[in-house]
Enzyme design. Structure first.
Site, PDB file in Angstrom:
ATOM      1  N   LYS A  46     -31.546  46.473  47.754  1.00 43.93           N
ATOM      2  CA  LYS A  46     -31.313  45.239  46.995  1.00 43.93           C
ATOM      3  C   LYS A  46     -32.395  45.071  45.941  1.00 43.93           C
ATOM      4  O   LYS A  46     -33.566  45.263  46.223  1.00 43.93           O
ATOM      5  CB  LYS A  46     -31.356  44.052  47.973  1.00 43.93           C
ATOM      6  CG  LYS A  46     -31.092  42.703  47.353  1.00 43.93           C
ATOM      7  CD  LYS A  46     -31.098  41.580  48.407  1.00 43.93           C
ATOM      8  CE  LYS A  46     -32.440  40.895  48.505  1.00 43.93           C
ATOM      9  NZ  LYS A  46     -32.403  39.650  49.310  1.00 43.93           N
ATOM     10  N   ARG A  82     -33.827  42.306  42.809  1.00 46.39           N
ATOM     11  CA  ARG A  82     -33.760  40.889  42.446  1.00 46.39           C
ATOM     12  C   ARG A  82     -34.548  40.677  41.165  1.00 46.39           C
ATOM     13  O   ARG A  82     -35.633  41.249  40.991  1.00 46.39           O
ATOM     14  CB  ARG A  82     -34.393  40.089  43.594  1.00 46.39           C
ATOM     15  CG  ARG A  82     -34.265  38.599  43.473  1.00 46.39           C
ATOM     16  CD  ARG A  82     -35.027  37.927  44.609  1.00 46.39           C
ATOM     17  NE  ARG A  82     -34.345  37.913  45.884  1.00 46.39           N
ATOM     18  CZ  ARG A  82     -33.365  37.067  46.194  1.00 46.39           C
ATOM     19  NH1 ARG A  82     -32.936  36.197  45.314  1.00 46.39           N
ATOM     20  NH2 ARG A  82     -32.814  37.088  47.385  1.00 46.39           N
ATOM     21  N   THR A 141     -28.123  30.627  49.776  1.00 45.76           N
ATOM     22  CA  THR A 141     -26.840  30.496  49.077  1.00 45.76           C
ATOM     23  C   THR A 141     -25.817  31.509  49.593  1.00 45.76           C
ATOM     24  O   THR A 141     -24.677  31.534  49.118  1.00 45.76           O
ATOM     25  CB  THR A 141     -27.021  30.734  47.568  1.00 45.76           C
ATOM     26  OG1 THR A 141     -27.457  32.087  47.374  1.00 45.76           O
ATOM     27  CG2 THR A 141     -28.040  29.774  46.972  1.00 45.76           C
TER      28      THR A 141
HETATM   29  C1  R5P Z   1     -35.040  37.104  50.847  1.00 45.83           C
HETATM   30  O1  R5P Z   1     -35.980  37.886  50.761  1.00 45.83           O
HETATM   31  C2  R5P Z   1     -34.703  36.377  52.091  1.00 45.83           C
HETATM   32  O2  R5P Z   1     -35.089  37.069  53.236  1.00 45.83           O
HETATM   33  C3  R5P Z   1     -33.220  36.060  52.160  1.00 45.83           C
HETATM   34  O3  R5P Z   1     -32.494  37.269  52.165  1.00 45.83           O
HETATM   35  C4  R5P Z   1     -32.779  35.249  50.970  1.00 45.83           C
HETATM   36  O4  R5P Z   1     -33.696  34.224  50.705  1.00 45.83           O
HETATM   37  C5  R5P Z   1     -31.432  34.655  51.225  1.00 45.83           C
HETATM   38  O5  R5P Z   1     -31.075  33.882  50.106  1.00 45.83           O
HETATM   39  P1  R5P Z   1     -29.595  33.800  49.614  1.00 45.83           P
HETATM   40  O6  R5P Z   1     -28.757  33.447  50.824  1.00 45.83           O
HETATM   41  O7  R5P Z   1     -29.605  32.694  48.587  1.00 45.83           O
HETATM   42  O8  R5P Z   1     -29.224  35.105  49.030  1.00 45.83           O
END
Ligand code: R5P
Length: 326
Positions: free
Chosen positions: A202, A204, A235
């Site tokens: 992933k 970002r 989200t």
């Molecule tokens: C990110 O590093 C966290 O561990 C979560 O994967 C993330 O914050 C989840 O956010 P969302 O549901 O908005 O993608």
């Protein structure tokens, strides 16, 4: 009289903010003690006022607050409660924040950014907190931000036991939704008999909040039951993209297990629209009726919190609650 009797009897008191009183009630019921009566209200301009209705002098205070929406208000209320306890001579004050707000701001990604997870720890210390109790921090290093003991509890064994009781472990793959959670996936694998792990590559853009770009699946998932594990669903962008990627790579079914159900904005709609088989979360944060859907399972962390509070109060061992090993 040449001596005085010193009473060493300790008194445990539980206090609840207004973030998620039902969780505090459940913890109190587990412990078999009532919450200390507390008056709390908002002034017209939004300022918060708190007063305890009984003496708290000399008590071992545990202040439970869920950092739910509006998160800043819940945090401020908890800080104010800690301040009131300090000024009323509580002997020790433990902040119980099952979901620790701002945990994702734990480092600077670019110049001129804050480290708000550290600021949070400093605020609690300044208010008068002696220790913190949290569940499944976004990253373990946050423990080091607080100048004092941090009881970092894990919901992982509870989630893993539940998932393990429902799936065929011979066809199971644990999936980390990003490279940062692979260690946690390994722990899941250990608990579920050494099943294989995979992760989603992933990426970002730090300039765009709540937006991730899911890359490819790294690991073998074809024909497997995949369990995607995460600390939180905010989200649900991360999780639903992971679910899509796994089905595209041939997964037979996909279960999602996350500790904190933040469920902001489009989360519930995204989860309902996805092909995910089951979503398993805890009640570290409130989930209102409208946000519940078929396939959502909510496990309670109240017994875990109650056990940890009892152990801390009695100076017992909480190691098994910290590392997930019994
Ligand atoms: C990110 O590093 C966290 O561990 C979560 O994967 C993330 O914050 C989840 O956010 P969302 O549901 O908005 O993608």
């Amino acid at each position: 009289m040449s001596e005085i009797r010193l009473s060493s009897e300790k008194r445990l008191r539980l206090f609840s903010g207004r973030g998620f009183p039902e969780l505090s009630d459940a913890v109190a019921a587990e412990l078999g003690i009532p919450l200390t009566p507390t008056s709390a209200y908002d002034f017209a301009n939004g300022e918060v006022f708190v007063r305890f209705e009984e003496s708290v002098r000399g008590c071992d205070a545990f202040v439970i607050q869920s950092h739910t929406t509006p998160v800043n208000k819940q945090i401020m209320e908890q800080l104010i409660m800690v301040d009131a306890l300090k000024r009323a001579s509580a002997k020790r004050i433990t902040v119980v924040a099952p979901f620790y707000g701002y945990a994702r701001q734990d480092k600077k990604h670019r110049g001129r950014e804050p480290i708000t997870a550290r600021l949070m720890a400093d605020l609690y210390k300044t208010a008068g907190a002696d220790r913190l109790m949290v569940v499944d921090l976004h990253t373990s290093q946050i423990q080091g931000f607080f100048d004092g003991p941090v009881d970092h509890l894990f919901a992982l064994p509870m989630l893993a036991n539940y998932v393990g009781s429902k799936v065929d472990r011979t066809r199971l793959t644990i999936v980390s939704p990003d490279s940062g959670r692979v260690r946690v996936a390994e722990r899941w694998s250990e608990l579920l008999g050494g099943c294989p792990i995979a992760f989603i590559h992933k990426t970002r853009d730090p300039r765009v909040p709540n937006e991730s770009v899911t890359g490819k699946v790294v690991g073998e998932v074809d024909g497997q039951t995949c369990v995607v594990i995460d600390d939180m669903i905010d989200t649900a962008g991360t999780i639903t993209k992971a679910v899509d990627a796994l089905f595209a790579a041939g997964a037979k079914e996909v279960i999602v297990a996350a500790t904190h159900a933040v469920f902001s904005g489009p989360a519930v709609e995204r989860l309902k629209a996805s092909k995910v088989t089951e979503v398993v979360v805890t009640d570290s944060l409130p989930i209102d009726e409208d946000s519940r859907f078929d396939g959502l399972t909510v496990l309670s962390i109240a017994p875990l919190l109650a056990r940890a509070i009892r152990e801390v109060f009695e100076d017992g061992s909480v190691t098994s609650l910290f590392d997930g090993h019994s």
